[in-house]
Design an enzyme around this catalytic site. Sequence first.
Site, mmCIF file in Angstrom:
data_model
loop_
_atom_site.group_PDB
_atom_site.id
_atom_site.type_symbol
_atom_site.label_atom_id
_atom_site.label_comp_id
_atom_site.label_asym_id
_atom_site.label_seq_id
_atom_site.Cartn_x
_atom_site.Cartn_y
_atom_site.Cartn_z
ATOM 1 N N HIS A 19 44.989 50.981 30.570
ATOM 2 C CA HIS A 19 45.862 50.506 29.842
ATOM 3 C C HIS A 19 46.671 51.411 28.993
ATOM 4 O O HIS A 19 47.762 51.468 28.697
ATOM 5 C CB HIS A 19 45.448 49.273 28.971
ATOM 6 C CG HIS A 19 45.004 48.145 29.735
ATOM 7 N ND1 HIS A 19 44.340 47.130 29.222
ATOM 8 C CD2 HIS A 19 45.345 47.641 30.867
ATOM 9 C CE1 HIS A 19 43.911 46.322 29.931
ATOM 10 N NE2 HIS A 19 44.783 46.331 31.220
ATOM 11 N N HIS A 42 47.134 42.286 41.313
ATOM 12 C CA HIS A 42 45.959 41.634 41.027
ATOM 13 C C HIS A 42 46.315 41.349 39.403
ATOM 14 O O HIS A 42 45.577 41.941 38.628
ATOM 15 C CB HIS A 42 44.931 42.365 41.078
ATOM 16 C CG HIS A 42 44.598 42.604 42.787
ATOM 17 N ND1 HIS A 42 45.327 43.572 43.437
ATOM 18 C CD2 HIS A 42 43.712 42.037 43.723
ATOM 19 C CE1 HIS A 42 44.877 43.563 44.767
ATOM 20 N NE2 HIS A 42 43.872 42.492 44.923
ATOM 21 N N SER A 99 46.971 43.520 31.716
ATOM 22 C CA SER A 99 47.857 44.540 31.979
ATOM 23 C C SER A 99 49.316 43.835 32.107
ATOM 24 O O SER A 99 50.430 44.334 31.650
ATOM 25 C CB SER A 99 47.625 45.282 33.107
ATOM 26 O OG SER A 99 47.240 44.604 34.279
ATOM 27 N N GLU A 117 48.256 36.749 41.693
ATOM 28 C CA GLU A 117 46.708 36.589 41.568
ATOM 29 C C GLU A 117 46.270 35.464 42.342
ATOM 30 O O GLU A 117 46.951 34.353 42.327
ATOM 31 C CB GLU A 117 46.511 36.157 40.080
ATOM 32 C CG GLU A 117 45.153 35.775 39.767
ATOM 33 C CD GLU A 117 44.432 37.037 40.206
ATOM 34 O OE1 GLU A 117 43.438 36.820 40.842
ATOM 35 O OE2 GLU A 117 44.386 38.184 39.486
ATOM 36 N N ASP A 139 47.939 36.424 48.004
ATOM 37 C CA ASP A 139 47.486 37.841 48.056
ATOM 38 C C ASP A 139 48.492 38.777 47.658
ATOM 39 O O ASP A 139 49.591 38.979 48.111
ATOM 40 C CB ASP A 139 46.993 38.049 49.567
ATOM 41 C CG ASP A 139 46.315 39.643 49.539
ATOM 42 O OD1 ASP A 139 47.125 40.566 49.786
ATOM 43 O OD2 ASP A 139 45.104 39.649 50.009
ATOM 44 N N GLY A 140 47.968 39.934 46.557
ATOM 45 C CA GLY A 140 48.989 40.572 46.065
ATOM 46 C C GLY A 140 49.445 41.740 46.946
ATOM 47 O O GLY A 140 50.676 42.082 46.868
ATOM 48 N N ASP A 160 45.478 46.911 41.058
ATOM 49 C CA ASP A 160 44.302 46.825 40.116
ATOM 50 C C ASP A 160 43.266 45.774 40.736
ATOM 51 O O ASP A 160 42.948 44.924 40.224
ATOM 52 C CB ASP A 160 44.598 46.538 39.069
ATOM 53 C CG ASP A 160 43.903 46.360 37.851
ATOM 54 O OD1 ASP A 160 42.617 47.016 38.350
ATOM 55 O OD2 ASP A 160 43.830 45.775 36.753
#
Length: 258
Positions: A19, A42, A99, A117, A139-140, A160
Site C-alpha cells: 500500500h 482481486h 487497496s 472480485e 475473474d479479475g 493482487d
Amino acid sequence: MLSYQHAYHAGNLADFHKHALLASMLDYLVRKPKPLSYLETHAGRGLYDLSGAESTRTGEAQAGITRALTEGWLPPGHPLLQALTAIRGWHGPDAYPGSPLIAQYLLRPDDRMDLAELHPAEAEAPAPHIPGARLHHQDGFVMANALCPPTPRRGMLLIDPSFEVKSDYETIPRFIQRIAAKWNVGTIALWYPLLADNRHKAMIGSLAANFPEALLHEVGFAPARPGHGMVGSGMFVVNPPYGIRDETARLSRIFAAL
C-alpha cells in the site's frame, strides 16, 4: 478454492509494503491534469476493522500498520498516511483501507475505477465504501483482458491475487505480457508473497526476462507465526512512475532494520 479472506491479514507487513508503493504511484499519476483509469483484478473489500475477530486472532496488523504508525515509518505528507488519516476520520480509529479505498481516496472525480472480485463474501463488501467504482463479480484476469486498453488510456492495473490458485505462478507472466502488448502505456503492478519455498522465483525470473526495465522490489520479514510460509513481500511494476525508486529505497531501509 477461494477460501482466502484478507480480513485475517489486513494491515500486515505485506499490506504496508504494497500500500505504501501503491499510494506513492497513484500520487504521482494524479499530478498530471489528465484523467486516468485504475483497475484491480482481486479487489477484496474496501474496508477492514482491525478490532474485529479476524484481525485480533492473527495479530498481524499489530506487527504491521500499527507498528508503522507508532514508529513513524510514514513521513508527514506521505499519500498512504493521508489516506489512512482521512479514512479513519470517517470510519473510526480501527479502520484499515484495502487497496480499492486507498485508490478511491487518491483518485479524482473524472478518473475511472474498475474492480473485480470473485470471492462471494468479498464481492459483496466493496460497494458501500467505494462510491463511483464499477464492480465486477467475475475473474479479475478476464475483466482486465476485456477492458484493456482502458479509456482513458493513462492509468494503472493492480494484480493482487492471494495465490491460493497455484497455477497463478505460471499463468501471470503470460497474462502480463498480453496486457502490456495491448496497453503499452499502462503501469502494470503485480504484488506477490515471498514464500520460504521460493515458489515465486520462476515467475519473477520469467517476468524480468520479458520486462528488463521493470521495477522489482522485495522486502523480507519474519514469519507472522511459527510455520507461516510468507517471509516477505514483492512488487513487480511494468512502466513504473518516475520517482518511485526513491520510495522503494526508503522502504528497503525500514524493512532492513526490522
